[in-house]
Design a protein around this motif. Structure first.
Motif, PDB file in Angstrom:
ATOM      1  N   PRO A1561       0.381  -1.791  -0.577  1.00 31.77           N
ATOM      2  CA  PRO A1561      -0.233  -0.046   0.071  1.00 31.77           C
ATOM      3  C   PRO A1561       0.993   1.411   0.039  1.00 31.77           C
ATOM      4  O   PRO A1561       0.762   1.913  -0.859  1.00 31.77           O
ATOM      5  N   GLU A1562       2.039   1.158   0.495  1.00 27.32           N
ATOM      6  CA  GLU A1562       3.036   2.250   1.138  1.00 27.32           C
ATOM      7  C   GLU A1562       3.263   2.951  -0.468  1.00 27.32           C
ATOM      8  O   GLU A1562       3.278   3.902  -1.416  1.00 27.32           O
ATOM      9  N   ASN A1563       3.529   1.922  -1.752  1.00 31.91           N
ATOM     10  CA  ASN A1563       3.981   2.230  -2.767  1.00 31.91           C
ATOM     11  C   ASN A1563       3.067   2.296  -3.977  1.00 31.91           C
ATOM     12  O   ASN A1563       3.717   2.298  -4.875  1.00 31.91           O
ATOM     13  N   PHE A1564       1.896   2.593  -3.057  1.00 31.74           N
ATOM     14  CA  PHE A1564       0.846   2.699  -4.700  1.00 31.74           C
ATOM     15  C   PHE A1564       0.345   3.516  -5.219  1.00 31.74           C
ATOM     16  O   PHE A1564       0.302   3.678  -6.375  1.00 31.74           O
ATOM     17  N   PRO A1565       1.006   5.008  -4.284  1.00 38.32           N
ATOM     18  CA  PRO A1565       0.620   5.625  -4.744  1.00 38.32           C
ATOM     19  C   PRO A1565       1.635   6.175  -6.181  1.00 38.32           C
ATOM     20  O   PRO A1565       1.199   7.148  -6.919  1.00 38.32           O
TER      21      PRO A1565
END
Length: 1648
Positions: A1561-1565
């Motif tokens: 989720p942290e690298n999803f942006p």
């Protein structure tokens, strides 16, 4: 072990939290998961509204505001997870109310539609999971409840009450009640608490009336669950009692009747099961008494009686008793108790009640004293209801209380009750009195005096003494008093003096003279004395008397006794005295004639001197009709008392005149006795006419018939019918002429009301009539032919009116005729009936439709008579009669007159008398023949015949039926040949004749079959053996006869061994039959008859082999096996059906008998079968097989029946073109089942043939469903022919499934070599190769269940062989068959190959299976070099396909093998991106529409799926791997040059990106930003594809996209006015999707 942090996180996992995650769960009650994913909000709303409308029609309760609000259109896009806590609680109340209202209707589809809407829109499967579980729990045994449980988002592991249900969810089976009961006990009864609380809550929400009226199932389930706790009394402990008592208390107090009944049932079972303590019993009794309600008072008191009967209740509390005494006015407790006393034992209850009542009456200060006194009086009033013990207890209680000072003397009612009880139970009263007297004699005496019981005491004392004396007298016998003995002389003297003879006077003088004198003097006793003297002297006395004196005396007697009715003279004495008196016919006539003034009324006088008429002189013309009738009755009574009545034509005329006179009266019943006497007199005269000649003029038949029609008297009816029988001897023609009108006319009298008596009268009359007419011939003796001729004549007369006989009389009349004519003539009567019907028959036309209907009913009447007539015979006589009818049909011949018969002329004459074909038209001849055959068929269908045959013992059956058996079979053959000959002789010039003979032939076939099959098994077996032996030895019988005999054999043997098991046929006889049949098993190529015999004999031998006990060695069966092998070795020269039957026989011998000869011939037989199968495969294509039946059916349609039957099996089923194939497969299956270890070298060939047949005749998946045939398949097979199996594909599939079952039992050690051989043979045959791997998969699964350790050990040793020699050679098919139309088929083939590998993975450990995966990876890795050849590069597709199949089977368990495969997938995506990689560096590429383009698209899709599947699991999909795949996944957005890009993005790329975002989720942006950067590409197609991916991502992520809006909006602002219209439109779609989720304001703000 879970940590504290894990527990805290689990507690935070609420329903709302679960629905805020990125991934939306697709749940449905009506649809599967795939369909549920496609279900839109609007569709779900329409489903729910439709269901609600239907429920409104079922129950108006659903038409409320709550339902209307829950189903409003505003709720279509409702998001429940966004509600705050108060709003969610309010919604819960509404939903719970709706669920409770739906609970009675779960099995209605409309209810399921409403639930589907609630599940989709309100996520009740999660928010209201436990409510759903409890509300519909009574439906736990239904499939819909199991489906409902399966979709619940419920933490089963944390629920102590319901975790037992989890085991049923996995198998999706209904939950049995026993499991719920067991869980109730194990959960310390918390389940009962849950259900009880649920009911209480339901009452609060929807009301008790709704639950009681519409959902009684809930209360039934609750009570049933409570009762189940007592199944094991040992488990009823203190804890259970502590749980149950509150439930019982709540149930008894409940205002709901259903709840109260549940509690009462539980109480009853409770007290029946365990012994309770006094405190518990007092509590239960108090509840039942104090909580009485008018609607359940009787049942509550019944329950109370059960408690007192089964438990030891010693007292009732004071308050409880007061409540009972002061019960509600609308509850009549004491009335209910009295009614209970009549039905059951209330002793214990009354004993306790009276004790407590007496205690209250003794308390002078008690407010309830008077009330208790009144109840005590009313309950002791009826002493008839008491038992002896109960009376003794009550008397003792009352008297003791009175002695103690509680005086009842003022209460007259109780005093009277004590008195009545003491009188009724005197012995018990005396016992109590004696017992109390010992305690306090003085006080007791006072009480007795006060209660005025002195007489009762006295009577009781006397009664006890009497009883004691009686009992003593039964033991001690009193000595008898001595009586003085008399001598023999004294005894004789006493006897003589006491006899009537000693008192009698001696009669002297002439009895007639004395009687005449005493008549004048009215000395009636003397008259009787004289009459007795006449009777004593008899006919000798009257012979000496002058005739005139006798006549004068008779006239005097008639006048005094008959007319004046002097009762002092006994009529019977008169009849006895005058029985021998001489009476000439003229005198009798005068006695029966009335004389009056009219000259014409008197009889004519004879010429010459006239003797004075004493009768006329005595009675004269002044005699009234009443006096005349009295005279006539008396005279007729006198005449009937005589043995012989004086007869003459005038006497008969006079008596008939009397009968007519009575018939003409209006009040016939009053004169019925006179008629009875007159008719009996006529019958006596006809039976003994003397010298009187009696003809038709003397017997007035019209008068007799009229009497029968009008009478209402049974006796008179019987007398008239007896008269007819007597008259038949004298005037048979006149009788027959009139008799049918009697049997057909219902009349106005007794015959109109037929009952058993009238029917029996008619029956006996017909029987006597036929016997009399046939056998009567005057003085001459009739020959048999003459009797038969008379019978034919009589039967024809009978048949003329037979149709008019009422239906209820036909059976009785027909049975009477059968008894009269006998079994030898019954068929003659039946044939005459048929002949008479056909003589009246006319062909119906359109103008005479009504007449045709009438004739149809006539035939039913004739058929009923014929069937009933034969039913009166025993079954063997019936069979003889039917044979005679069949023989008559054969003698009648066809349309052309038969040649001159060689039979004696008498036989011919009789045939002509029955039906003269020379006098009939051809249509009537045909109709007669058809009617007779139809009648025979109906006779055989009569259940009476079958039941009577079944009633015989085997020995009697053999004795009686064996002589008929051979003739039955011969007759059936002759009938068949006759019908076939006539049908074949038709040249088509007369279509009507051709249709007739075809219909007649079908009818005769039915008759022939029934003639043969009616024989019992024992008779059939002996008959068959005799016929076949004769056929083989003497060659006299035709093959047709043998064929029919064999058909009979097959039918008998085919019925579960009936011929062998139940009819006494022993093994030796069956072996003898097999020895005779062996001689027909020859390789015949020329004679069609011999070929048919060989086929039929083979089938019969197969049945014999099946029914015989297993033979270790039999010379006869060994000879059979030798002949079979010899024949099938020449299969190329022989008829296929013949070869097929012989193969079936050989297969049955192998299956049933383990002999040396079968083992010896197994190998050669198997090779022959394999050769025939290979030839069939080469000869038949699938299209040819499917169309094979068409030309055969068209050809057979033009043939007549005689030719068609040769193309049929013994059962009448047509052979198919697949006969030889099915038979060969059957034989192969039998060999492999029995001797697989002896024919192991042929295993490879069997596998190859098996796979090719699967490829040709059916999908492998279809065959898997046939692995264990269903009951319907088994039924079809049992009913099929001996060579066609199921017929067409189903038969082949069945045999292939059995071969498959045999193959999967082969030892694993010998299998690889044969599989490698099969792979080499089938490497170019896609379907056959698929079938091979399906077989291997089934083999692994089967062996894993039976021998898991052996299989695992062998697979570990052979795993590299499996990969290198079996799997990878099969995967080369992709590079060999590179055609676009075969592309999907190649994928299916690879799927079956990988299924085999997946099945191997299930039995190996991770380390052991890694070797297989490593081998496959090493085999495919060279394909990563772009310079390698194409077949090597195509291996990458197979590897990626394998990875996805492995994941689909094992999910996360497959990830340990994905390390290198994931890297290969990334390399494939990189090196197949035609937009970013140079053409010469691409691994795969091709022009659109080419096979290369399809392969490239498939490789990319599979690679994306591998990444997507890996990204599902965070533990495996680490940050490094996430970074490894992110760029290549995003770069796939620009790979538009490869065909299928848009579909690839929508179906595969979007789920992959979504799962990557979940994994990291942290690298999803950053991933979203990279995707949005693609929208700035100069190519519009790439921008458009990026927006499509974005729209699908937003739909999938849902509200989770909100944090990333800041990334999206700048790019969307740029694209809103894109130069490409398609891009601009897609951008607007994306914005609209965001507005739908976050409102329209967010975009306006972003634009600003």
């Amino acid at each position: 072990m879970a940590t504290s942090l894990t527990n805290q996180l689990e507690n935070l996992r609420t329903s709302a939290a679960r629905h805020l995650t990125v991934e939306k769960r697709h749940v449905s009650l009506l649809f599967d998961r795939k369909e549920a994913g496609k279900l839109s909000n609007e569709t779900a709303h329409r489903i729910g509204v439709a269901g609600l409308e239907q429920m409104k029609r079922i129950d108006p309760v659903f038409d409320t505001e709550i339902e209307n609000d829950l189903f409003s259109e505003e709720r279509v896009d409702f998001v429940r997870s966004m509600l705050d806590k108060p709003a969610n609680e309010e919604l819960n109340k509404r939903i719970e109310k709706l669920l409770l209202e739906l609970s009675p209707y779960l099995q209605h589809f409309a209810c399921q539609q409403v639930l589907e809407y609630l599940i989709h829109t309100y996520q009740v499967y999660s928010f209201n999971a436990e409510t759903l579980l409890l509300t519909f729990l009574p439906y736990h045994e239904t499939k819909v409840y199991t489906r409902l449980l399966r979709i619940l988002d419920f933490d089963w592991s944390r629920s102590k009450e319901w975790q037992f249900m989890q085991q049923f969810l996995k198998s999706e089976t209904p939950i049995p009640f026993s499991s719920i009961a067991k869980a109730t006990l194990s959960s310390r009864h918390s389940i009962i608490s849950c259900i009880t609380e649920h009911i209480k809550k339901g009452v609060t929400i929807v009301g008790s009336n709704f639950l009681e009226v519409k959902h009684p199932m809930l209360f039934n389930f609750h009570a049933k669950l409570l009762l189940s706790m007592f199944n094991d009394p040992e488990k009823v402990d203190e804890m259970m009692l502590a749980k149950l008592i509150p439930f019982i208390e709540h149930g008894i107090k409940s205002p709901m009747k259903s709840f109260r009944y549940s509690a009462m049932v539980v109480i009853s079972q409770f007290v029946l099961t365990v012994k309770l303590k006094e405190g518990v019993l007092n509590s239960i009794s108090k509840l039942l008494i104090t909580k009485l309600r008018s609607d359940t008072a009787a049942d509550a008191l019944s329950t109370l009686m059960v408690v007192f009967q089964q438990q030891n209740v010693e007292s009732i509390s004071k308050n409880t008793l007061k409540k009972l005494l002061r019960h509600d006015e609308d509850i009549d407790v004491w009335k209910y108790l009295r009614e209970l006393t009549d039905r059951t034992d209330t002793t214990k209850f009354y004993n306790v009640l009276w004790k407590e009542l007496v205690a209250i009456t003794g308390d002078s200060e008690s407010e309830e004293r008077e009330l208790a006194m009144e109840v005590l009086g009313s309950t002791t009033e009826d002493a008839t209801l008491f038992s002896a013990d109960q009376a003794a207890n009550l008397l003792k209680l009352l008297l003791e209380e009175a002695i103690a000072g509680n005086s009842f003397k003022d209460n007259k009612r109780i005093k009277g009750n004590i008195r009545s009880i003491g009188l009724r139970f005197a012995k018990q009263f005396d016992t109590v009195h004696d017992e109390l007297k010992l305690k306090d004699k003085k006080a007791l005496k006072k009480v007795i005096k006060e209660f005025e019981l002195e007489d009762v005491v006295q009577m009781a004392s006397e009664f006890s003494a009497i009883v004691a004396n009686v009992e003593e007298s039964e033991v001690i016998e009193e000595p008898s008093a001595k009586v003085p003995k008399l001598t023999a002389e004294q005894k004789a003297e006493i006897l003589a003096n006491s006899s009537e003879f000693a008192k009698r006077e001696v009669f002297s003088g002439d009895p007639i003279k004395q009687a005449s004198k005493w008549l004048e003097q009215e000395k009636w006793e003397k008259v009787e004395w004289a009459l007795n003297e006449m009777a004593k002297r008899g006919d000798k006395y009257f012979a000496q008397k002058i005739e005139d004196d006798v006549e004068h005396f008779i006239v005097e007697i008639v006048a005094i006794v008959g007319v004046k009715k002097v009762s002092q003279v006994d009529v019977s004495t008169v009849k006895t005295a005058l029985a021998f008196a001489p009476m000439n016919p003229k005198f009798v006539t005068d006695l029966l004639t009335k004389f009056d003034d009219i000259q014409g009324s008197a009889p004519k006088r004879a010429k010459g001197p006239q003797k004075s008429n004493v009768v006329e002189k005595k009675f004269g013309a002044d005699e009234s009709w009443e006096q005349f009738n009295l005279r006539v009755v008396f005279v007729l009574d006198l005449l009937n008392a005589r043995k012989v009545i004086p007869s003459s034509d005038k006497v008969l005329a006079a008596i008939f005149a009397l009968v007519k006179q009575t018939n003409s009266k209006s009040d016939i019943e009053s004169s019925s006795y006179q008629q009875h006497l007159a008719v009996n007199a006529i019958r006596k005269i006809l039976e003994n006419p003397g010298k009187t000649k009696i003809g038709s003029s003397e017997v007035d038949m019209d008068c007799v018939i009229e009497t029968m029609r009008s009478t209402h008297n049974h006796h008179l009816l019987r007398d008239c019918l007896r008269l007819i029988v007597a008259a038949a001897k004298h005037t048979p023609n006149s009788v027959v002429k009139h008799v049918m009108s009697v049997f057909t006319f219902m009349g106005n009298g007794m015959l109109r009301k037929d009952n058993e008596l009238t029917l029996s009268i008619v029956e006996k009359t017909v029987e006597s009539l036929f016997s009399t007419i046939i056998n009567s011939s005057g003085q001459t003796v009739l020959t048999n032919q003459q009797k038969t001729e008379k019978l034919i004549e009589l039967a024809r007369l009978f048949a003329a009116s037979a149709v008019d006989i009422p239906a209820h009389r036909r059976a009785r009349i027909a049975q009477a005729i059968a008894r009269a004519v006998g079994a030898q003539n019954a068929s003659t009567v039946v044939l005459v009936l048929a002949s008479s019907f056909c003589a009246r028959w006319q062909r119906s036309t359109d103008a005479a439709a009504q007449e045709a209907l009438k004739k149809g009913s006539d035939q039913d009447a004739y058929d009923d008579l014929a069937i009933e007539l034969l039913s009166a015979l025993n079954p063997f006589e019936q069979l003889s009669s039917v044979l005679a009818m069949c023989e008559y049909v054969l003698r009648l011949g066809g349309d052309k007159p038969p040649p001159v018969s060689k039979n004696p002329p008498t036989k011919k004459d009789l045939d002509t008398l029955i039906f003269d074909r020379t006098a009939q038209t051809l249509p009537r001849i045909r109709h007669f023949r058809y009617v007779v055959v139809t009648l025979i068929s109906r006779i055989f269908a009569n259940r009476v015949l079958i039941e009577r045959l079944a009633a015989y013992e085997d020995d009697d059956l053999l004795k009686n039926a064996l002589p008929l058996g051979k003739r039955l079979i011969e007759c059936s053959v002759e009938l068949d040949e006759f019908a076939n000959k006539e049908a074949n002789d038709q040249d088509g010039s007369d279509p009507q004749a051709q249709r007739y003979w075809v219909a007649f032939a079908s009818r005769t076939e039915v008759v022939s079959e029934k003639l043969r099959h009616l024989l019992p098994g024992g008779v059939a077996a002996r008959l068959i053996a005799d016929v076949l032996q004769e056929c083989v030895s003497s060659k006299k019988l035709s093959y047709k006869m043998c064929e029919k005999v064999l058909q009979l054999t097959n039918i008998k043997l085919g019925h579960d061994g009936y011929l062998f098991a139940d009819s006494g046929i022993n093994e030796k006889e069956l072996i003898t039959l097999a020895q005779a049949l062996n001689k027909f098993i020859v390789a015949e190529t020329k004679s069609e008859e011999k070929m048919r015999m060989c086929q039929n004999a083979a089938y019969t031998l197969k049945l014999i082999a099946k029914n015989l006990p297993s033979q270790s060695e039999s010379q006869v069966l060994a000879d059979t096996m030798q002949r079979c092998v010899s024949i099938v070795s020449q299969y190329q020269k022989l008829d296929e059906n013949l070869t097929g039957n012989v193969l079936l026989l050989a297969g049955e011998l192998i299956r049933s008998h383990n002999m040396r000869s079968t083992i010896h011939h197994a190998t050669s037989l198997l090779k022959t079968c394999l050769a025939t199968v290979q030839e069939c495969i080469a000869r038949f294509s699938k299209s040819q097989f499917d169309s094979a039946a068409s030309p055969a059916s068209s050809i057979s349609g033009t043939r007549n029946r005689g030719q068609r039957i040769r193309q049929q099996s013994l059962g009448g089923n047509k052979f198919g073109s697949d006969s030889l194939l099915i038979c060969s497969l059957t034989c192969i299956q039998r060999v492999f089942d029995q001797f697989s270890t002896f024919v192991v070298e042929s295993t490879g060939d069997v596998i190859i043939r098996y796979c090719r047949l699967i490829a040709r005749f059916g999908d492998p998946a279809e065959l898997l469903s046939l692995n264990q045939p269903s009951s319907s398949n088994a039924f079809q097979y049992a009913g099929g022919s001996q060579t066609s199996g199921f017929g067409h594909k189903s038969g082949i599939h069945h045999r292939l499934s059995l071969i498959r079952r045999a193959l999967i039992t082969i030892e694993v050690r010998v299998l690889p070599a044969h599989i490698i051989k099969a792979v080499g043979e089938l490497k170019t045959e896609k379907k056959a190769l698929s079938a091979l791997f399906n077989l291997l998969t089934g083999y692994v699964e089967s062996q894993h269940q039976q021998k898991p350790d052996v299989l695992r050990k062998s697979v570990v040793q052979l795993r590299r062989t499996f990969v290198n020699d079996i799997v990878t050679p099969s995967l080369r098919f992709r590079s060999q068959e590179r055609q676009a139309e075969q592309f999907e088929n190649v994928e299916k083939l690879e799927h079956t190959v990988f299924n085999f590998l997946v099945s191997i993975a299930s039995i190996l450990s991770e380390v052991e299976f890694r070797t297989i995966v490593t081998e496959l990876v090493a085999w495919a890795e060279p394909g990563l070099d772009a310079k390698s050849d194409l077949p090597t590069r195509l291996r990458l597709i197979s590897l990626l396909h394998f990875a996805n199949d492995l994941y689909a089977a094992y999910n996360s368990l497959a990830l340990p093998y994905f390390g290198r495969i994931l890297e290969i997938a990334v390399m494939v995506l990189k090196k197949c991106n035609a937009t970013l990689v140079a053409a010469d560096e691409l691994l795969l590429s091709g022009k659109r529409g080419s096979i290369e383009a399809l392969e490239t698209n498939l490789a990319l899709t599979l690679a994306i799926d591998v990444i997507s599947n890996s990204a599902r699991h965070r533990d495996f999909f680490t940050i490094d791997r996430c970074q490894l795949v992110t760029d290549v996944i995003v770069d796939e957005l620009v790979n538009t040059k490869v065909e299928g890009h848009e579909k690839r993005c929508a179906d595969s790329l979007v789920p992959a990106i979504y799962r990557i975002g979940n994994a990291d989720p942290e690298n999803f942006p950053d991933v979203v930003n990279k995707i949005m950067l693609k929208t700035r590409d100069s190519r519009a197609k790439i921008r458009y594809r990026a927006l499509i991916v974005l729209e699908l991502l937003i739909e999938k992520i849902g509200d989770g996209i909100q944090p990333h809006l800041s990334i999206l909006l700048p790019f969307l602002n740029e694209l809103i006015e894109d130069e490409n219209k398609q891009v601009e439109t897609q951008c607007q779609k994306v914005i609209a999707a965001l507005q739908h989720k976050f409102g329209e304001t967010f975009w306006s703000g972003s634009s600003a």
